[in-house]
Design an enzyme around this catalytic site. Structure first.
Site, PDB file in Angstrom:
ATOM      1  N   HIS A 157       0.831  -1.226   0.000  1.00 15.34           N
ATOM      2  CA  HIS A 157       0.000   0.000   0.000  1.00 15.34           C
ATOM      3  C   HIS A 157       0.863   1.272   0.000  1.00 15.34           C
ATOM      4  O   HIS A 157       0.416   2.318   0.481  1.00 15.34           O
ATOM      5  CB  HIS A 157      -0.952   0.043   1.204  1.00 15.34           C
ATOM      6  N   SER A 278      15.263  21.547 -15.291  1.00 20.61           N
ATOM      7  CA  SER A 278      14.045  22.300 -15.560  1.00 20.61           C
ATOM      8  C   SER A 278      14.442  23.646 -16.144  1.00 20.61           C
ATOM      9  O   SER A 278      15.456  24.222 -15.752  1.00 20.61           O
ATOM     10  CB  SER A 278      13.269  22.484 -14.255  1.00 20.61           C
ATOM     11  N   GLU A 291      10.227   8.485 -16.645  1.00 27.66           N
ATOM     12  CA  GLU A 291       8.846   8.934 -16.900  1.00 27.66           C
ATOM     13  C   GLU A 291       8.403   8.556 -18.313  1.00 27.66           C
ATOM     14  O   GLU A 291       7.256   8.163 -18.540  1.00 27.66           O
ATOM     15  CB  GLU A 291       8.740  10.449 -16.703  1.00 27.66           C
TER      16      GLU A 291
END
Ligand code: ARG
Length: 464
Positions: A157, A278, A291
């Site tokens: 979980h 970035s 990603e």
């Protein structure tokens, strides 16, 4: 009559939009090598069966040898007006050798031809993916061995559950990629029957030898039913379903790498080689490759659903819809290859941060199960009851704002008087991990043994 190979009964050429929707040479030229190979086998068989003459056969083989070289050198110009790879190659052959070229298509149709070419292409793609999965397993095993004793929190979980080792976690993926390879192997065995000689649909009246062509093209046997042979694309669906499952595994791993590389987890760092910055936030080191691997699973599932949808409503046998199989499969292959290479690169590149993993594993009462096991084992109390006792001890630690090892013996005995000092020996994360020696468990010694066993099981070259 038009200049088309099939133009005998046509008086005018196609409209430009007809040509635009029909043409496949832009992508099916990837089958050129297989197309020539299939033609070679077909031609050899035609000669051996006395269907075409030896001289014509020799002329055809010589022309195909030239074409083979031109294809390998990238020295071939395909023409859109000739629609697809099969007619382009036949037309090139005819430019090279003249009339005998026209005999090559005896007892053959583009329907069995394309099915044969495509099967050979997908078979090679399966072998390539098997090798790439093997490489990925190999770097994972190396990493797992190096991190066999590196403690990290294991999650259920996404809540810290029990201490595990980073090596054990990585070895879980070695198993997944092993199953992926076995799925490819199964699919390859099913694929490996030869459609050539099925003709357009019904077989042929020429005395061909399908066993011979099947053998020459490294198939196990000819396909048993000519109608099935030209209409079946199960092998492509099998391939796409195997790649979709590989994509699932890669995506799960990518997701973990994204989490681990975050400042909040800090379990791994990628070097500059696998990080991006970035444009606005100077502090960022983004795991873009992970990603994208995660994101590209979408395309791979799309490919599988796409081809299933193309096929589901088609009556037997060939329909032109089936031309849609190729871009789907080529695209999926290119995507999964890139994802495998990127993942292998990330595994090699990642630097595990052992201190952070260890510190994180120490939080969240992660050895509560060890405490309960001690109570069960030492005091001979049924596990269900030990679970309650442990729950009360956890609540006590929570209220005192300390971890389990931070409680005193008196604290513990306040909950269960028979507890002794010995309980503290099982409360460290190292002791917890080291105690998990059951088969398939996380103990560092097990992980080291599992890595060695996995080398034997998966990395031997002759596995497939
Ligand atoms: N380009 C076609 C394909 O990829 C080859 C088979 C064409 N057969 C036909 N009967 N038109 O499916």
């Amino acid at each position: 009559m038009t200049s088309k190979i099939w133009g005998g009964r046509f008086s005018a050429g196609p409209s430009s939009v007809m040509e635009e929707i029909n043409v496949s040479i832009g992508f099916d030229q990837r089958l050129a090598k297989q197309d020539v190979r299939g033609s070679r086998a077909h031609c050899t068989m035609l000669v051996l069966q006395g269907i075409i003459s030896k001289d014509d056969g020799e002329a055809i083989q010589a022309g195909l040898t030239r074409l083979e070289k031109d294809i390998a050198d990238g020295n071939i110009h395909f023409r859109r007006a000739l629609e697809d790879v099969h007619m382009n190659i036949e037309s090139k052959l005819s430019d090279l050798i003249g009339l005998p070229a026209g005999r090559l298509h005896t007892a053959r149709s583009r329907n069995d031809q394309v099915a044969t070419d495509f099967r050979m292409w997908v078979r090679a793609a399966m072998d390539t993916l098997d090798e790439e999965l093997r490489k990925l397993q190999s770097v994972l095993i190396d990493k797992a061995e190096a991190e066999a004793a590196t403690i990290m929190p294991g999650f259920t979980h996404l809540q810290a559950a029990q201490p595990v080792t980073f090596g054990h976690h990585l070895m879980a993926y070695v198993e997944m990629f092993g199953r992926d390879r076995s799925r490819l192997k199964d699919a390859r065995a099913r694929l490996n029957e030869c459609p050539l000689g099925a003709g357009a649909i019904a077989g042929t009246s020429f005395p061909i030898n399908r066993h011979l062509t099947a053998e020459k093209l490294d198939f196990d046997r000819p396909m048993a039913n000519s109608m099935d042979a030209v209409s079946d694309r199960d092998f492509a669906i099998d391939f796409l379903s195997a790649t979709a499952i590989i994509a699932t595994h890669l995506s799960r791993f990518a997701e973990e790498m994204v989490l681990w590389a975050s400042a909040q987890f800090g379990f791994i760092t990628f070097t500059d080689a696998f990080s991006t910055g970035s444009s606005m936030m100077p502090q960022k080191r983004n795991p873009d490759a992970a990603e994208l691997v995660r994101g590209k699973s979408g395309r791979l599932y799309g490919a599988l659903i796409g081809l299933l949808t193309v096929m589901k409503g088609l009556p037997l046998t060939y329909s032109k819809d089936m031309q849609e199989d190729k871009e789907t499969v080529f695209g999926a292959f290119d995507t999964i290859e890139l994802c495998l290479a990127a993942t292998t690169g990330m595994v090699v590149d990642m630097k595990p941060n052992r201190e952070r993993m260890r510190a994180s594993a120490d939080a969240g009462f992660i050895t509560a199960t060890d405490l309960a096991d001690w109570v069960t084992r030492t005091l001979n109390i049924p596990f269900r009851e030990s679970h309650h006792i442990t729950g009360r001890i956890v609540a006590l630690a929570e209220s005192k704002n300390c971890d389990l090892a931070g409680l005193t013996l008196a604290d513990m005995q306040g909950v269960e008087p028979r507890i002794t000092q010995d309980i503290f020996s099982v409360l460290t994360v190292e002791a917890s991990a080291a105690s998990r020696t059951s088969f398939g468990g996380t103990a560092p010694a097990n992980v080291t043994a599992a890595a060695a066993a996995a080398r034997e099981r998966f990395l031997k070259k002759d596995r497939i």
